[in-house]
Design a protein around this motif. Structure first.
Motif, PDB file in Angstrom:
ATOM      1  N   GLU A 119       0.863  -1.179   0.000  1.00  0.00           N
ATOM      2  CA  GLU A 119       0.000   0.000   0.000  1.00  0.00           C
ATOM      3  C   GLU A 119       0.904   1.234   0.000  1.00  0.00           C
ATOM      4  OE1 GLU A 119      -3.917  -0.737   2.304  1.00  0.00           O
ATOM      5  OE2 GLU A 119      -2.368  -1.798   3.435  1.00  0.00           O
ATOM      6  N   ALA A 120       0.320   2.426   0.058  1.00  0.00           N
ATOM      7  CA  ALA A 120       1.107   3.650  -0.056  1.00  0.00           C
ATOM      8  C   ALA A 120       2.261   3.719   0.953  1.00  0.00           C
ATOM      9  CB  ALA A 120       0.201   4.869   0.068  1.00  0.00           C
ATOM     10  N   PRO A 121       2.071   3.344   2.222  1.00  0.00           N
ATOM     11  CA  PRO A 121       3.203   3.426   3.155  1.00  0.00           C
ATOM     12  C   PRO A 121       4.353   2.471   2.806  1.00  0.00           C
ATOM     13  CG  PRO A 121       1.113   3.353   4.344  1.00  0.00           C
ATOM     14  CD  PRO A 121       0.806   3.017   2.918  1.00  0.00           C
ATOM     15  N   GLY A 122       4.079   1.487   1.978  1.00  0.00           N
ATOM     16  CA  GLY A 122       5.109   0.520   1.630  1.00  0.00           C
ATOM     17  C   GLY A 122       5.858   0.828   0.352  1.00  0.00           C
ATOM     18  N   ILE A 136       4.343   3.746 -11.676  1.00  0.00           N
ATOM     19  CA  ILE A 136       3.172   2.885 -11.849  1.00  0.00           C
ATOM     20  C   ILE A 136       2.595   2.472 -10.502  1.00  0.00           C
ATOM     21  CG2 ILE A 136       2.349   0.708 -12.807  1.00  0.00           C
ATOM     22  CD1 ILE A 136       3.096   2.838 -14.900  1.00  0.00           C
ATOM     23  N   ALA A 137       3.471   2.111  -9.571  1.00  0.00           N
ATOM     24  CA  ALA A 137       3.017   1.647  -8.262  1.00  0.00           C
ATOM     25  C   ALA A 137       2.305   2.762  -7.497  1.00  0.00           C
ATOM     26  CB  ALA A 137       4.208   1.127  -7.459  1.00  0.00           C
ATOM     27  N   THR A 138       2.829   3.977  -7.588  1.00  0.00           N
ATOM     28  CA  THR A 138       2.195   5.100  -6.892  1.00  0.00           C
ATOM     29  C   THR A 138       0.788   5.327  -7.426  1.00  0.00           C
ATOM     30  OG1 THR A 138       4.343   6.143  -6.503  1.00  0.00           O
ATOM     31  CG2 THR A 138       2.393   7.545  -6.354  1.00  0.00           C
ATOM     32  N   SER A 182      -6.622   4.211  -5.460  1.00  0.00           N
ATOM     33  CA  SER A 182      -7.416   3.065  -5.009  1.00  0.00           C
ATOM     34  C   SER A 182      -7.262   2.910  -3.502  1.00  0.00           C
ATOM     35  CB  SER A 182      -6.948   1.787  -5.715  1.00  0.00           C
ATOM     36  OG  SER A 182      -7.554   0.648  -5.153  1.00  0.00           O
ATOM     37  N   ASP A 183      -8.264   2.342  -2.871  1.00  0.00           N
ATOM     38  CA  ASP A 183      -8.163   2.058  -1.439  1.00  0.00           C
ATOM     39  C   ASP A 183      -7.794   0.597  -1.188  1.00  0.00           C
ATOM     40  OD1 ASP A 183     -10.479   0.844  -2.268  1.00  0.00           O
ATOM     41  OD2 ASP A 183     -11.797   1.818  -0.803  1.00  0.00           O
ATOM     42  N   GLN A 184      -7.369  -0.098  -2.241  1.00  0.00           N
ATOM     43  CA  GLN A 184      -6.989  -1.495  -2.134  1.00  0.00           C
ATOM     44  C   GLN A 184      -5.470  -1.651  -2.312  1.00  0.00           C
ATOM     45  OE1 GLN A 184      -9.244  -3.969  -1.437  1.00  0.00           O
ATOM     46  NE2 GLN A 184     -10.732  -2.288  -1.248  1.00  0.00           N
ATOM     47  N   PRO A 185      -4.880  -2.674  -1.700  1.00  0.00           N
ATOM     48  CA  PRO A 185      -3.456  -2.928  -1.925  1.00  0.00           C
ATOM     49  C   PRO A 185      -3.199  -3.287  -3.394  1.00  0.00           C
ATOM     50  CG  PRO A 185      -4.274  -4.185  -0.042  1.00  0.00           C
ATOM     51  CD  PRO A 185      -5.470  -3.634  -0.750  1.00  0.00           C
ATOM     52  N   VAL A 197       3.007  -4.573 -12.126  1.00  0.00           N
ATOM     53  CA  VAL A 197       2.226  -3.963 -11.053  1.00  0.00           C
ATOM     54  C   VAL A 197       0.755  -4.097 -11.408  1.00  0.00           C
ATOM     55  CG1 VAL A 197       1.695  -1.848  -9.790  1.00  0.00           C
ATOM     56  CG2 VAL A 197       4.058  -2.317 -10.498  1.00  0.00           C
ATOM     57  N   ALA A 198      -0.010  -4.690 -10.507  1.00  0.00           N
ATOM     58  CA  ALA A 198      -1.448  -4.854 -10.712  1.00  0.00           C
ATOM     59  C   ALA A 198      -2.188  -4.173  -9.570  1.00  0.00           C
ATOM     60  CB  ALA A 198      -1.818  -6.336 -10.769  1.00  0.00           C
ATOM     61  N   GLY A 199      -3.168  -3.332  -9.923  1.00  0.00           N
ATOM     62  CA  GLY A 199      -3.954  -2.632  -8.914  1.00  0.00           C
ATOM     63  C   GLY A 199      -5.399  -2.521  -9.325  1.00  0.00           C
ATOM     64  N   SER A 200      -6.229  -2.045  -8.409  1.00  0.00           N
ATOM     65  CA  SER A 200      -7.675  -2.028  -8.652  1.00  0.00           C
ATOM     66  C   SER A 200      -8.149  -0.745  -9.334  1.00  0.00           C
ATOM     67  CB  SER A 200      -8.435  -2.214  -7.329  1.00  0.00           C
ATOM     68  OG  SER A 200      -8.082  -1.197  -6.405  1.00  0.00           O
ATOM     69  N   SER A 201      -7.254   0.220  -9.600  1.00  0.00           N
ATOM     70  CA  SER A 201      -7.668   1.386 -10.369  1.00  0.00           C
ATOM     71  C   SER A 201      -7.726   1.013 -11.849  1.00  0.00           C
ATOM     72  CB  SER A 201      -6.696   2.552 -10.156  1.00  0.00           C
ATOM     73  OG  SER A 201      -5.392   2.192 -10.558  1.00  0.00           O
ATOM     74  N   VAL A 202      -8.558   1.708 -12.610  1.00  0.00           N
ATOM     75  CA  VAL A 202      -8.780   1.368 -14.013  1.00  0.00           C
ATOM     76  C   VAL A 202      -8.323   2.524 -14.897  1.00  0.00           C
ATOM     77  CG1 VAL A 202     -10.484   0.730 -15.755  1.00  0.00           C
ATOM     78  CG2 VAL A 202     -10.733  -0.099 -13.402  1.00  0.00           C
ATOM     79  N   LEU A 203      -7.400   2.234 -15.807  1.00  0.00           N
ATOM     80  CA  LEU A 203      -6.910   3.227 -16.760  1.00  0.00           C
ATOM     81  C   LEU A 203      -7.850   3.242 -17.965  1.00  0.00           C
ATOM     82  CD1 LEU A 203      -4.617   5.194 -17.572  1.00  0.00           C
ATOM     83  CD2 LEU A 203      -3.478   3.244 -18.661  1.00  0.00           C
ATOM     84  N   THR A 204      -8.535   4.354 -18.181  1.00  0.00           N
ATOM     85  CA  THR A 204      -9.542   4.432 -19.247  1.00  0.00           C
ATOM     86  C   THR A 204      -9.080   5.237 -20.461  1.00  0.00           C
ATOM     87  OG1 THR A 204     -10.551   6.366 -18.190  1.00  0.00           O
ATOM     88  CG2 THR A 204     -11.443   4.195 -17.603  1.00  0.00           C
ATOM     89  N   ASP A 205      -8.017   6.014 -20.320  1.00  0.00           N
ATOM     90  CA  ASP A 205      -7.548   6.870 -21.406  1.00  0.00           C
ATOM     91  C   ASP A 205      -6.630   6.071 -22.330  1.00  0.00           C
ATOM     92  OD1 ASP A 205      -6.591   8.809 -23.090  1.00  0.00           O
ATOM     93  OD2 ASP A 205      -5.673  10.052 -21.535  1.00  0.00           O
ATOM     94  N   ARG A 206      -7.096   5.806 -23.552  1.00  0.00           N
ATOM     95  CA  ARG A 206      -6.290   5.012 -24.490  1.00  0.00           C
ATOM     96  C   ARG A 206      -4.990   5.714 -24.868  1.00  0.00           C
ATOM     97  NH1 ARG A 206     -11.567   4.789 -26.394  1.00  0.00           N
ATOM     98  NH2 ARG A 206     -12.580   2.732 -26.373  1.00  0.00           N
ATOM     99  N   LEU A 207      -4.967   7.023 -24.786  1.00  0.00           N
ATOM    100  CA  LEU A 207      -3.792   7.792 -25.193  1.00  0.00           C
ATOM    101  C   LEU A 207      -2.885   8.148 -24.012  1.00  0.00           C
ATOM    102  CD1 LEU A 207      -5.331  10.215 -27.845  1.00  0.00           C
ATOM    103  CD2 LEU A 207      -3.697   8.375 -28.270  1.00  0.00           C
ATOM    104  N   ALA A 208      -3.156   7.607 -22.842  1.00  0.00           N
ATOM    105  CA  ALA A 208      -2.322   7.905 -21.677  1.00  0.00           C
ATOM    106  C   ALA A 208      -0.868   7.533 -21.960  1.00  0.00           C
ATOM    107  CB  ALA A 208      -2.825   7.139 -20.456  1.00  0.00           C
ATOM    108  N   GLY A 209       0.037   8.465 -21.705  1.00  0.00           N
ATOM    109  CA  GLY A 209       1.449   8.230 -21.930  1.00  0.00           C
ATOM    110  C   GLY A 209       1.904   8.397 -23.358  1.00  0.00           C
ATOM    111  N   ARG A 210       0.981   8.790 -24.241  1.00  0.00           N
ATOM    112  CA  ARG A 210       1.324   8.930 -25.669  1.00  0.00           C
ATOM    113  C   ARG A 210       1.353  10.387 -26.132  1.00  0.00           C
ATOM    114  NH1 ARG A 210       1.148   3.483 -28.373  1.00  0.00           N
ATOM    115  NH2 ARG A 210       0.310   2.140 -26.734  1.00  0.00           N
ATOM    116  N   ILE A 211       0.715  11.284 -25.405  1.00  0.00           N
ATOM    117  CA  ILE A 211       0.626  12.677 -25.826  1.00  0.00           C
ATOM    118  C   ILE A 211       1.435  13.540 -24.861  1.00  0.00           C
ATOM    119  CG2 ILE A 211      -0.893  14.610 -26.350  1.00  0.00           C
ATOM    120  CD1 ILE A 211      -1.306  12.206 -28.162  1.00  0.00           C
TER     121      ILE A 211
END
Length: 315
Positions: free
Chosen positions: A200-203, A235-237, A243-246, A262-276
Protein backbone atom coordinates in the motif's frame (compact mmCIF):
# COMPACT_ATOMS: atom_id res chain seq x y z
CA UNK A 1 -8.30 -10.15 -36.05
CA UNK A 2 -11.51 -9.08 -37.73
CA UNK A 3 -12.94 -5.62 -37.02
CA UNK A 4 -16.05 -3.69 -37.94
CA UNK A 5 -14.96 -1.85 -41.07
CA UNK A 6 -15.51 1.88 -41.57
CA UNK A 7 -15.10 3.90 -44.72
CA UNK A 8 -11.78 5.78 -44.52
CA UNK A 9 -12.02 9.53 -44.92
CA UNK A 10 -9.89 11.22 -47.53
CA UNK A 11 -10.42 14.68 -45.98
CA UNK A 12 -8.45 14.40 -42.73
CA UNK A 13 -5.38 16.59 -42.18
CA UNK A 14 -3.59 13.31 -41.51
CA UNK A 15 -2.77 10.94 -44.36
CA UNK A 16 -1.83 7.53 -42.92
CA UNK A 17 -1.04 4.88 -45.53
CA UNK A 18 0.39 1.37 -45.38
CA UNK A 19 2.97 0.41 -47.99
CA UNK A 20 2.90 -3.32 -48.80
CA UNK A 21 6.26 -4.11 -50.39
CA UNK A 22 8.14 -7.18 -51.59
CA UNK A 23 11.92 -6.95 -51.76
CA UNK A 24 14.44 -4.13 -51.57
CA UNK A 25 13.76 -2.67 -55.01
CA UNK A 26 10.03 -2.32 -54.37
CA UNK A 27 10.79 -0.85 -50.93
CA UNK A 28 13.27 1.75 -52.13
CA UNK A 29 11.27 2.74 -55.23
CA UNK A 30 8.07 3.43 -53.29
CA UNK A 31 9.73 5.26 -50.42
CA UNK A 32 11.95 7.33 -52.73
CA UNK A 33 8.86 8.51 -54.62
CA UNK A 34 7.09 9.40 -51.36
CA UNK A 35 10.12 11.26 -49.99
CA UNK A 36 10.98 13.14 -53.19
CA UNK A 37 7.38 14.30 -53.58
CA UNK A 38 7.58 15.87 -50.14
CA UNK A 39 11.02 17.41 -50.60
CA UNK A 40 9.91 18.97 -53.89
CA UNK A 41 7.31 21.08 -52.07
CA UNK A 42 9.51 21.88 -49.06
CA UNK A 43 8.17 19.32 -46.57
CA UNK A 44 10.59 18.05 -43.91
CA UNK A 45 10.85 14.23 -44.00
CA UNK A 46 11.42 11.76 -41.17
CA UNK A 47 12.66 8.24 -41.95
CA UNK A 48 12.12 5.92 -38.95
CA UNK A 49 12.91 2.34 -39.96
CA UNK A 50 14.95 -0.44 -38.33
CA UNK A 51 18.51 -1.59 -38.75
CA UNK A 52 19.67 -2.47 -42.23
CA UNK A 53 16.59 -0.82 -43.73
CA UNK A 54 17.92 2.47 -42.42
CA UNK A 55 21.29 1.91 -44.13
CA UNK A 56 19.53 0.98 -47.38
CA UNK A 57 17.48 4.19 -47.40
CA UNK A 58 20.39 6.40 -46.40
CA UNK A 59 22.24 5.12 -49.45
CA UNK A 60 19.24 5.56 -51.76
CA UNK A 61 18.01 8.97 -50.55
CA UNK A 62 21.19 10.91 -49.94
CA UNK A 63 21.79 13.53 -47.27
CA UNK A 64 19.33 16.39 -47.79
CA UNK A 65 19.18 18.74 -44.82
CA UNK A 66 15.40 18.22 -44.84
CA UNK A 67 15.83 14.49 -44.15
CA UNK A 68 15.98 13.09 -40.61
CA UNK A 69 16.92 9.41 -40.07
CA UNK A 70 15.93 7.50 -36.91
CA UNK A 71 16.60 3.86 -36.07
CA UNK A 72 13.18 2.46 -35.21
CA UNK A 73 14.73 -0.61 -33.58
CA UNK A 74 16.34 1.72 -31.04
CA UNK A 75 14.09 4.78 -30.63
CA UNK A 76 10.91 2.79 -31.28
CA UNK A 77 11.81 -0.36 -29.37
CA UNK A 78 8.96 0.50 -26.98
CA UNK A 79 5.97 1.02 -29.32
CA UNK A 80 4.30 3.31 -26.77
CA UNK A 81 7.19 5.78 -27.13
CA UNK A 82 6.92 6.18 -30.93
CA UNK A 83 4.09 8.75 -30.96
CA UNK A 84 5.51 11.08 -28.28
CA UNK A 85 9.22 10.42 -28.70
CA UNK A 86 9.55 10.06 -32.48
CA UNK A 87 6.52 11.55 -34.26
CA UNK A 88 5.64 14.44 -31.93
CA UNK A 89 9.36 15.16 -31.52
CA UNK A 90 9.64 15.62 -35.29
CA UNK A 91 6.68 17.99 -35.35
CA UNK A 92 8.33 20.01 -32.58
CA UNK A 93 11.55 20.26 -34.59
CA UNK A 94 9.64 22.00 -37.39
CA UNK A 95 7.19 24.46 -35.84
CA UNK A 96 5.32 26.56 -38.34
CA UNK A 97 6.55 24.54 -41.32
CA UNK A 98 3.12 23.29 -42.33
CA UNK A 99 2.91 19.72 -43.60
CA UNK A 100 5.55 17.10 -42.76
CA UNK A 101 6.22 13.62 -44.15
CA UNK A 102 7.11 10.52 -42.16
CA UNK A 103 8.16 7.03 -43.18
CA UNK A 104 7.78 4.44 -40.42
CA UNK A 105 8.27 0.71 -40.05
CA UNK A 106 7.09 -0.18 -36.53
CA UNK A 107 6.46 -3.88 -37.37
CA UNK A 108 9.25 -5.81 -39.05
CA UNK A 109 10.36 -9.45 -39.31
CA UNK A 110 11.97 -10.25 -35.97
CA UNK A 111 9.88 -7.80 -33.91
CA UNK A 112 9.00 -9.76 -30.77
CA UNK A 113 5.61 -11.39 -30.35
CA UNK A 114 5.44 -9.77 -26.90
CA UNK A 115 5.67 -6.28 -28.43
CA UNK A 116 3.37 -7.00 -31.37
CA UNK A 117 -0.02 -6.14 -29.76
CA UNK A 118 1.36 -2.80 -28.63
CA UNK A 119 2.63 -2.15 -32.16
CA UNK A 120 -0.84 -2.66 -33.61
CA UNK A 121 -2.33 -0.43 -30.93
CA UNK A 122 0.28 2.20 -31.80
CA UNK A 123 -0.72 2.14 -35.47
CA UNK A 124 -4.40 2.52 -34.56
CA UNK A 125 -3.69 5.31 -32.08
CA UNK A 126 -1.90 7.38 -34.74
CA UNK A 127 -5.34 7.86 -36.33
CA UNK A 128 -6.60 9.41 -33.08
CA UNK A 129 -3.54 11.20 -31.69
CA UNK A 130 -2.54 12.86 -34.96
CA UNK A 131 -5.92 13.19 -36.67
CA UNK A 132 -5.69 17.00 -36.82
CA UNK A 133 -1.99 17.16 -37.70
CA UNK A 134 -0.91 18.08 -41.24
CA UNK A 135 1.19 15.00 -41.88
CA UNK A 136 1.62 12.31 -44.52
CA UNK A 137 2.72 9.06 -42.86
CA UNK A 138 3.76 5.99 -44.83
CA UNK A 139 4.16 2.76 -42.84
CA UNK A 140 6.06 -0.03 -44.57
CA UNK A 141 5.12 -3.74 -44.28
CA UNK A 142 7.21 -6.56 -45.73
CA UNK A 143 4.56 -8.85 -47.25
CA UNK A 144 7.17 -11.47 -48.15
CA UNK A 145 8.31 -11.95 -44.56
CA UNK A 146 5.39 -10.99 -42.29
CA UNK A 147 2.52 -13.40 -41.70
CA UNK A 148 -0.97 -12.87 -43.06
CA UNK A 149 -2.33 -11.76 -39.68
CA UNK A 150 0.15 -8.89 -39.57
CA UNK A 151 -0.86 -7.79 -43.06
CA UNK A 152 -4.55 -7.97 -42.14
CA UNK A 153 -3.90 -5.95 -38.98
CA UNK A 154 -2.07 -3.34 -41.08
CA UNK A 155 -5.14 -3.06 -43.30
CA UNK A 156 -7.26 -2.47 -40.18
CA UNK A 157 -5.09 0.40 -38.92
CA UNK A 158 -4.44 2.29 -42.18
CA UNK A 159 -7.23 4.05 -44.09
CA UNK A 160 -5.36 3.62 -47.38
CA UNK A 161 -3.06 0.90 -48.74
CA UNK A 162 -0.35 1.15 -51.39
CA UNK A 163 0.72 -1.91 -53.35
CA UNK A 164 2.70 -1.82 -56.60
CA UNK A 165 2.27 1.94 -56.88
CA UNK A 166 -1.53 1.71 -56.60
CA UNK A 167 -3.20 3.56 -53.66
CA UNK A 168 -6.64 2.32 -52.64
CA UNK A 169 -8.95 2.69 -49.66
CA UNK A 170 -8.59 -0.17 -47.20
CA UNK A 171 -11.70 -2.35 -47.07
CA UNK A 172 -10.49 -3.72 -43.72
CA UNK A 173 -9.97 -0.39 -41.98
CA UNK A 174 -11.50 -0.49 -38.49
CA UNK A 175 -12.47 2.15 -35.96
CA UNK A 176 -9.22 2.93 -34.11
CA UNK A 177 -10.84 2.61 -30.68
CA UNK A 178 -12.13 -0.87 -31.55
CA UNK A 179 -8.70 -2.00 -32.77
CA UNK A 180 -7.00 -0.72 -29.61
CA UNK A 181 -9.55 -2.46 -27.40
CA UNK A 182 -9.28 -5.72 -29.36
CA UNK A 183 -5.55 -5.86 -28.54
CA UNK A 184 -6.13 -5.08 -24.86
CA UNK A 185 -5.25 -8.69 -24.13
CA UNK A 186 -4.66 -10.43 -20.77
CA UNK A 187 -1.05 -11.37 -20.11
CA UNK A 188 0.31 -14.89 -19.67
CA UNK A 189 0.77 -15.81 -16.02
CA UNK A 190 4.09 -14.74 -14.47
CA UNK A 191 6.55 -17.59 -13.86
CA UNK A 192 6.35 -19.38 -10.52
CA UNK A 193 9.82 -18.01 -9.73
CA UNK A 194 8.55 -14.40 -9.67
CA UNK A 195 9.17 -12.41 -6.50
CA UNK A 196 5.84 -11.11 -5.15
CA UNK A 197 5.04 -8.19 -2.86
CA UNK A 198 1.66 -6.82 -1.79
CA UNK A 199 1.91 -3.16 -0.85
CA UNK A 200 0.00 0.00 0.00
CA UNK A 201 1.11 3.65 -0.06
CA UNK A 202 3.20 3.43 3.16
CA UNK A 203 5.11 0.52 1.63
CA UNK A 204 6.32 2.33 -1.51
CA UNK A 205 9.83 2.91 -0.16
CA UNK A 206 10.27 -0.80 0.59
CA UNK A 207 8.87 -1.66 -2.82
CA UNK A 208 11.44 0.60 -4.52
CA UNK A 209 14.27 -0.98 -2.53
CA UNK A 210 13.15 -4.48 -3.52
CA UNK A 211 12.97 -3.57 -7.21
CA UNK A 212 16.46 -2.05 -7.13
CA UNK A 213 17.92 -5.10 -5.39
CA UNK A 214 16.34 -7.51 -7.88
CA UNK A 215 17.47 -5.35 -10.81
CA UNK A 216 21.07 -5.47 -9.58
CA UNK A 217 20.83 -9.24 -9.12
CA UNK A 218 19.56 -9.53 -12.72
CA UNK A 219 22.70 -7.83 -14.00
CA UNK A 220 21.28 -4.44 -14.97
CA UNK A 221 23.90 -1.67 -14.97
CA UNK A 222 23.51 1.10 -12.36
CA UNK A 223 21.78 3.58 -14.72
CA UNK A 224 19.21 0.94 -15.70
CA UNK A 225 18.68 0.05 -12.04
CA UNK A 226 17.79 3.70 -11.45
CA UNK A 227 15.52 3.70 -14.51
CA UNK A 228 13.53 0.66 -13.44
CA UNK A 229 13.20 1.94 -9.89
CA UNK A 230 11.77 5.26 -11.14
CA UNK A 231 9.48 3.58 -13.68
CA UNK A 232 8.04 1.05 -11.25
CA UNK A 233 7.55 3.75 -8.63
CA UNK A 234 5.47 5.82 -11.08
CA UNK A 235 3.17 2.89 -11.85
CA UNK A 236 3.02 1.65 -8.26
CA UNK A 237 2.19 5.10 -6.89
CA UNK A 238 -0.71 5.45 -9.33
CA UNK A 239 -1.92 1.97 -8.38
CA UNK A 240 -2.27 2.79 -4.67
CA UNK A 241 -3.01 6.54 -4.73
CA UNK A 242 -6.08 6.07 -6.94
CA UNK A 243 -7.42 3.06 -5.01
CA UNK A 244 -8.16 2.06 -1.44
CA UNK A 245 -6.99 -1.50 -2.13
CA UNK A 246 -3.46 -2.93 -1.92
CA UNK A 247 -1.56 -3.44 -5.18
CA UNK A 248 0.74 -6.33 -6.06
CA UNK A 249 4.24 -6.25 -7.50
CA UNK A 250 5.76 -9.25 -9.28
CA UNK A 251 9.33 -9.26 -10.58
CA UNK A 252 11.17 -11.89 -12.59
CA UNK A 253 14.03 -12.34 -14.99
CA UNK A 254 13.65 -13.21 -18.65
CA UNK A 255 16.18 -13.80 -21.43
CA UNK A 256 16.67 -10.05 -22.00
CA UNK A 257 16.71 -8.67 -18.48
CA UNK A 258 14.01 -7.90 -15.94
CA UNK A 259 10.20 -7.78 -16.03
CA UNK A 260 8.25 -5.89 -13.35
CA UNK A 261 4.47 -6.20 -13.13
CA UNK A 262 2.23 -3.96 -11.05
CA UNK A 263 -1.45 -4.85 -10.71
CA UNK A 264 -3.95 -2.63 -8.91
CA UNK A 265 -7.67 -2.03 -8.65
CA UNK A 266 -7.67 1.39 -10.37
CA UNK A 267 -8.78 1.37 -14.01
CA UNK A 268 -6.91 3.23 -16.76
CA UNK A 269 -9.54 4.43 -19.25
CA UNK A 270 -7.55 6.87 -21.41
CA UNK A 271 -6.29 5.01 -24.49
CA UNK A 272 -3.79 7.79 -25.19
CA UNK A 273 -2.32 7.90 -21.68
CA UNK A 274 1.45 8.23 -21.93
CA UNK A 275 1.32 8.93 -25.67
CA UNK A 276 0.63 12.68 -25.83
CA UNK A 277 3.24 15.09 -24.44
CA UNK A 278 1.52 17.51 -22.03
CA UNK A 279 1.77 21.25 -22.52
CA UNK A 280 4.64 22.97 -20.68
CA UNK A 281 2.10 24.64 -18.38
CA UNK A 282 0.52 21.34 -17.29
CA UNK A 283 1.61 19.64 -14.07
CA UNK A 284 -0.09 16.36 -15.01
CA UNK A 285 0.30 13.68 -17.67
CA UNK A 286 4.05 13.10 -17.35
CA UNK A 287 4.17 9.92 -15.26
CA UNK A 288 3.31 7.29 -17.86
CA UNK A 289 5.12 9.33 -20.51
CA UNK A 290 8.29 9.04 -18.42
CA UNK A 291 7.72 5.31 -17.97
CA UNK A 292 7.38 4.85 -21.74
CA UNK A 293 10.65 6.73 -22.21
CA UNK A 294 12.61 4.73 -19.63
CA UNK A 295 11.44 1.21 -20.48
CA UNK A 296 12.24 -1.06 -23.43
CA UNK A 297 8.63 -2.26 -23.53
CA UNK A 298 5.52 -1.22 -21.60
CA UNK A 299 2.46 -3.47 -21.71
CA UNK A 300 -0.91 -2.43 -20.28
CA UNK A 301 -4.01 -4.54 -19.74
CA UNK A 302 -7.22 -3.16 -18.28
CA UNK A 303 -10.56 -4.72 -17.44
CA UNK A 304 -13.64 -3.47 -15.58
CA UNK A 305 -11.97 -3.68 -12.17
CA UNK A 306 -8.20 -3.42 -12.52
CA UNK A 307 -5.13 -2.36 -14.48
CA UNK A 308 -1.99 -4.44 -14.89
CA UNK A 309 1.23 -2.93 -16.26
CA UNK A 310 4.33 -4.88 -17.26
CA UNK A 311 7.64 -3.06 -17.60
CA UNK A 312 10.49 -4.71 -19.51
CA UNK A 313 14.06 -3.54 -18.88
CA UNK A 314 16.79 -5.04 -21.07
CA UNK A 315 20.39 -5.41 -20.03
Amino acid sequence: MTFESVAPSGHSALRHDALFYRGDEDYVTAIRSFVETGLAVGEPVLIAVPGTRLDLLRSALGTSTELRFVDMARDGRNPAWIIPGVLYAFFNEHPGRGRVRMVGEPIWPGRSATAYPRCVQHEALINIALSDRPASILCAYDTAALDLDAIADAASTHPFLIRGGDRQASAGYGRPEHVVDAFNLPFPEPPSSASTLYFEAPGLAGMRALVAALAREAGLPPDRVDDVRVAVNEIATNAVVHSDQPAVLRVWRDAEGLVCEVAGSSVLTDRLAGRIPPSPASDRGRGLLLVNYLCDLVQVHTDEKSTTVRLHMHR
